[in-house]
Design a protein around this motif. Structure first.
Motif, PDB file in Angstrom:
ATOM      1  N   VAL A   1      59.412  51.581  45.420  1.00  0.00           N
ATOM      2  CA  VAL A   1      60.342  51.936  44.030  1.00  0.00           C
ATOM      3  C   VAL A   1      59.873  50.710  43.218  1.00  0.00           C
ATOM      4  N   THR A   2      59.939  49.500  43.651  1.00  0.00           N
ATOM      5  CA  THR A   2      59.959  48.432  42.764  1.00  0.00           C
ATOM      6  C   THR A   2      58.578  48.496  42.264  1.00  0.00           C
ATOM      7  N   PRO A   3      58.594  47.938  40.822  1.00  0.00           N
ATOM      8  CA  PRO A   3      57.105  47.989  40.099  1.00  0.00           C
ATOM      9  C   PRO A   3      56.126  47.229  40.660  1.00  0.00           C
ATOM     10  N   PRO A   4      54.807  47.676  40.397  1.00  0.00           N
ATOM     11  CA  PRO A   4      53.644  46.822  40.908  1.00  0.00           C
ATOM     12  C   PRO A   4      53.101  45.862  39.732  1.00  0.00           C
ATOM     13  N   PHE A   5      52.832  44.747  40.121  1.00  0.00           N
ATOM     14  CA  PHE A   5      52.315  43.544  39.078  1.00  0.00           C
ATOM     15  C   PHE A   5      50.793  43.580  39.599  1.00  0.00           C
ATOM     16  N   PHE A   6      49.935  43.433  38.710  1.00  0.00           N
ATOM     17  CA  PHE A   6      48.646  43.347  38.760  1.00  0.00           C
ATOM     18  C   PHE A   6      48.187  41.938  38.046  1.00  0.00           C
ATOM     19  N   PHE A   7      47.568  41.119  38.770  1.00  0.00           N
ATOM     20  CA  PHE A   7      46.947  39.835  38.542  1.00  0.00           C
ATOM     21  C   PHE A   7      45.300  39.818  38.521  1.00  0.00           C
ATOM     22  N   ILE A   8      44.661  39.755  37.247  1.00  0.00           N
ATOM     23  CA  ILE A   8      43.356  39.974  37.511  1.00  0.00           C
ATOM     24  C   ILE A   8      42.505  38.499  37.373  1.00  0.00           C
ATOM     25  N   ILE A   9      41.605  38.481  38.111  1.00  0.00           N
ATOM     26  CA  ILE A   9      40.755  37.031  38.105  1.00  0.00           C
ATOM     27  C   ILE A   9      39.522  37.266  37.736  1.00  0.00           C
ATOM     28  N   ASP A  10      39.263  37.151  36.282  1.00  0.00           N
ATOM     29  CA  ASP A  10      37.697  37.634  35.659  1.00  0.00           C
ATOM     30  C   ASP A  10      36.693  36.180  36.201  1.00  0.00           C
ATOM     31  N   GLU A  11      35.670  36.739  36.869  1.00  0.00           N
ATOM     32  CA  GLU A  11      34.652  35.545  37.100  1.00  0.00           C
ATOM     33  C   GLU A  11      35.342  34.688  38.192  1.00  0.00           C
ATOM     34  N   ILE A  12      35.734  35.271  39.074  1.00  0.00           N
ATOM     35  CA  ILE A  12      36.416  34.458  40.454  1.00  0.00           C
ATOM     36  C   ILE A  12      35.606  33.690  41.123  1.00  0.00           C
ATOM     37  N   ASN A  13      34.258  33.794  40.836  1.00  0.00           N
ATOM     38  CA  ASN A  13      33.355  32.987  41.815  1.00  0.00           C
ATOM     39  C   ASN A  13      32.958  31.680  41.044  1.00  0.00           C
ATOM     40  N   ARG A  14      33.401  31.594  39.654  1.00  0.00           N
ATOM     41  CA  ARG A  14      32.965  30.401  39.157  1.00  0.00           C
ATOM     42  C   ARG A  14      33.833  29.226  39.191  1.00  0.00           C
ATOM     43  N   ALA A  15      34.982  29.173  39.695  1.00  0.00           N
ATOM     44  CA  ALA A  15      35.573  28.254  40.231  1.00  0.00           C
ATOM     45  C   ALA A  15      35.391  27.692  41.523  1.00  0.00           C
ATOM     46  N   GLU A  16      36.031  26.411  41.806  1.00  0.00           N
ATOM     47  CA  GLU A  16      35.933  26.039  43.192  1.00  0.00           C
ATOM     48  C   GLU A  16      37.178  26.578  43.814  1.00  0.00           C
ATOM     49  N   LEU A  17      36.867  27.758  44.582  1.00  0.00           N
ATOM     50  CA  LEU A  17      38.152  28.590  45.105  1.00  0.00           C
ATOM     51  C   LEU A  17      38.975  27.538  46.090  1.00  0.00           C
ATOM     52  N   SER A  18      38.393  26.947  47.004  1.00  0.00           N
ATOM     53  CA  SER A  18      39.195  26.102  47.950  1.00  0.00           C
ATOM     54  C   SER A  18      40.194  25.152  47.183  1.00  0.00           C
ATOM     55  N   ARG A  19      39.690  24.724  45.921  1.00  0.00           N
ATOM     56  CA  ARG A  19      40.418  23.715  45.166  1.00  0.00           C
ATOM     57  C   ARG A  19      41.459  24.612  44.350  1.00  0.00           C
ATOM     58  N   VAL A  20      41.327  25.867  43.783  1.00  0.00           N
ATOM     59  CA  VAL A  20      42.255  26.381  43.083  1.00  0.00           C
ATOM     60  C   VAL A  20      43.350  26.955  43.927  1.00  0.00           C
ATOM     61  N   LEU A  21      42.954  27.537  44.969  1.00  0.00           N
ATOM     62  CA  LEU A  21      43.837  28.403  45.786  1.00  0.00           C
ATOM     63  C   LEU A  21      44.670  27.357  46.720  1.00  0.00           C
TER      64      LEU A  21
ATOM     65  N   ILE B   1      43.076  41.110  41.987  1.00  0.00           N
ATOM     66  CA  ILE B   1      41.933  41.835  41.586  1.00  0.00           C
ATOM     67  C   ILE B   1      40.838  40.891  41.000  1.00  0.00           C
ATOM     68  N   GLY B   2      39.745  40.362  41.675  1.00  0.00           N
ATOM     69  CA  GLY B   2      38.920  39.638  41.072  1.00  0.00           C
ATOM     70  C   GLY B   2      37.733  40.349  40.990  1.00  0.00           C
ATOM     71  N   THR B   3      36.944  39.574  39.930  1.00  0.00           N
ATOM     72  CA  THR B   3      35.616  40.179  39.669  1.00  0.00           C
ATOM     73  C   THR B   3      34.622  39.208  39.585  1.00  0.00           C
ATOM     74  N   MET B   4      33.232  39.589  39.777  1.00  0.00           N
ATOM     75  CA  MET B   4      32.240  38.493  39.851  1.00  0.00           C
ATOM     76  C   MET B   4      30.849  39.226  39.717  1.00  0.00           C
ATOM     77  N   ASN B   5      30.091  38.415  39.133  1.00  0.00           N
ATOM     78  CA  ASN B   5      28.586  38.643  39.147  1.00  0.00           C
ATOM     79  C   ASN B   5      27.904  38.201  40.099  1.00  0.00           C
ATOM     80  N   THR B   6      27.313  38.841  41.073  1.00  0.00           N
ATOM     81  CA  THR B   6      26.687  38.364  42.224  1.00  0.00           C
ATOM     82  C   THR B   6      25.363  37.396  41.890  1.00  0.00           C
TER      83      THR B   6
END
Length: 547
Positions: A346-366, A414-419
């Motif tokens: 019953v608690t509300p859902p929260f949505f975090f969208i990361i556009d172009e998720i593959n353009r950053a250095e993910l290990s450094r960001v996360l 939710i991440g998005t990426m152009n292959t």
């Protein structure tokens, strides 16, 4: 085909295909049957994992009993002819040792009538049907042992009744609903609505540019929030979607300090500057989303144990603390629900969208988030890199071991990426297994529908643009078949959506402008340095319909 069969023609006769797309085929019966039964996608649905070998397909279409049963079902698709076709399929498949393939049987019927949906996988349809009945949106079927056919006829009958007015409108009315959209609606339910909050909470949508990955991420998030709001919105009536969603675009210089926390210069009252710990966008987002779990964790004594059981925690277990330790305004409204209700539901859902998720250095960001992405809630709380500098304002969770950070159960990433920007394979395996990967391909049917809706308007009828969908489909087929490009380089349907050209232009004029403005420069960039542009560009140009 139905008109031809009713008029007395037979499926194996060339004359039956006079007014069809198969008329020019050397063997129109085989071409028709191939598209109807054998093809992976036939305009009705995908065959999924259901495979009929080419050899068995050829044997099937030579069997008189099979052909006759198919003719009867095309002429009058109903329970009797469907059972007859199913029986003929079973007989022939046993004779030749083929698989049973109920999905292909259902798909063939769905091609013959809109009285059943194109959700031909029995398990997928059953999930939707059960959900609709459980939500009391439709009544259960009267049949005691209802199967896929019975439930489909029942559901589609309900939808036809609800949308009878829109279906019966004139073809020229832009508000008219084509009957086939009701079937697509059921498929969308199976993909998006049936039990939506049990889905994996980390998703990456990937594919070619212009396929609507970010758009669909936003739309799906809004849809899921609306579902929660419809069912549980009274818990927090003032809560809006914009308060429960955030979007950020990654880029090469994006770092941990931007995403989680880091030292930033802050002006003091004396006019000097000091470096102070500032929360990043995702940590602030999780603080908002985790308000309920944080409240429970802070209950004196039992709080940490209760918060650790969050997925199964019921209202009955928390009622003694509401109004005391639990102070969030929504707790009073939650208290009005049944004691057996799970708080996580019953608690509300929260949505975090990361556009172009593959353009950053993910290990450094996360950073250390790799752990709490997989282990949600307070049990997965971690000490961040700057934990020692956290103050009351920047701390998410105060524990006996000091300030901790966690990703709440109700956060959807939710991440998005152009292959083509960077291969999906560039994600290390540890990160890949924490996400569900969803490929988004160009959607020609959506584009065709969009352009057709534009063409029915009075001002546009003399200059229709719907053929652009066929041009894009042909171009993408040519791109897929090249050894140097392939599916990742297809042109997304978004390039031909919401075109800003004057309505006075003909389809050929618009086609030329789209090619020159958007598609040609993109393809040239793809082929730059390959040495193949000179040979391939004329082929692509011709495939798109430009002489």
């Amino acid at each position: 085909m139905r008109e031809a069969l009713v008029a007395g023609h037979k499926l194996r006769e060339h004359s039956a295909y006079t007014n069809t797309a198969f008329a020019e085929s050397e063997d129109p019966w085989r071409a028709f049957a191939k598209q109807l039964i054998y093809e992976k996608t036939n305009g009705i649905s995908s065959r999924g994992q259901s495979v009929l070998s080419w050899e068995n397909f050829l044997r099937f279409i030579e069997e008189n009993s099979f052909v006759l049963a198919l003719e009867e079902m095309i002429k009058a698709p109903n329970r009797e002819t469907f059972d007859g076709f199913s029986a003929a399929w079973e007989m022939v498949r046993q004779k030749h040792g083929a698989s049973r393939n109920p999905l292909l049987i259902n798909r063939t019927l769905a091609a013959c009538t809109c009285d059943v949906s194109s959700t031909v996988n029995g398990a997928d349809f059953e999930t939707v049907f059960a959900w609709l009945v459980n939500e009391e949106l439709i009544a259960p079927t009267d049949a005691l042992e209802a199967d896929w056919y019975d439930k489909n006829v029942h559901l589609m009958g309900c939808l036809h009744e609800v949308f009878a007015h829109e279906i019966s409108m004139s073809d020229n009315d832009p508000k008219k609903i084509p009957e086939q959209l009701l079937s697509i609606f059921v498929w969308e339910l199976s993909q998006n609505i049936a039990n939506p909050f049990s889905l994996k909470k980390q998703v990456v949508k990937y594919g070619a540019p212009g396929t609507g990955k970010t758009y669909s991420a936003k739309q799906n998030s809004r849809l899921l929030f609306s579902i929660w709001q419809e069912k549980h919105g009274r818990i927090d009536p003032e809560l809006k979607f914009d308060q429960c969603s955030e979007i950020v675009q990654f880029h090469p210089s994006y770092g941990y300090e931007d995403f989680i926390e880091g030292l930033r210069p802050v002006s003091t009252l004396e006019g000097s500057w000091q470096l102070r710990l500032q929360n990043g966008i995702f940590k602030r987002f999780c603080q908002r989303a985790g308000a309920w779990e944080i409240d429970v964790y802070q209950i004196p004594g039992d709080g940490p144990d209760l918060a650790a059981k969050w997925p199964e925690l019921t209202l009955g277990q928390l009622k003694p603390h509401i109004g005391g330790s639990l102070q969030h305004p929504s707790w009073q409204n939650i208290a009005t629900l049944d004691d057996s209700v799970k708080i996580a539901d019953v608690t509300p859902p929260f949505f975090f969208i990361i556009d172009e998720i593959n353009r950053a250095e993910l290990s450094r960001v996360l950073g250390e988030l790799m752990l709490c992405i997989e282990y949600r809630g307070t049990q997965g709380a971690i000490s961040t890199q700057y934990a020692a500098l956290n103050t009351g304002e920047s701390t998410m969770l105060n524990t006996a071991g000091g300030p901790r950070f966690f990703i709440p159960h109700n956060v959807y990433l939710i991440g998005t990426m152009n292959t083509i920007d960077r291969s999906v394979e560039s994600f290390d395996l540890a990160l890949r297994r924490r996400f569900r990967w969803e490929r988004i391909d160009p959607d020609i049917s959506t584009l065709r529908y969009h352009l057709t809706q534009r063409d029915v308007l009075q001002a546009n009828r003399s200059r229709p643009w719907a053929k652009l969908a066929d041009n894009l489909e042909a171009l993408n087929r040519a791109i897929r078949q090249t050894d140097i490009l392939g599916p990742d380089y297809e042109i997304g349907h978004a390039y031909l959506m919401n075109l800003r050209y004057p309505n006075t232009l003909s389809c050929s004029e618009v086609r030329s402008r789209v090619w020159e403005d958007s598609i040609e420069p993109l393809l040239e960039e793809y082929l730059r340095g390959s040495g193949r542009a000179e040979g391939l560009m004329p082929e692509f140009r011709k495939a798109f319909g430009i002489a």
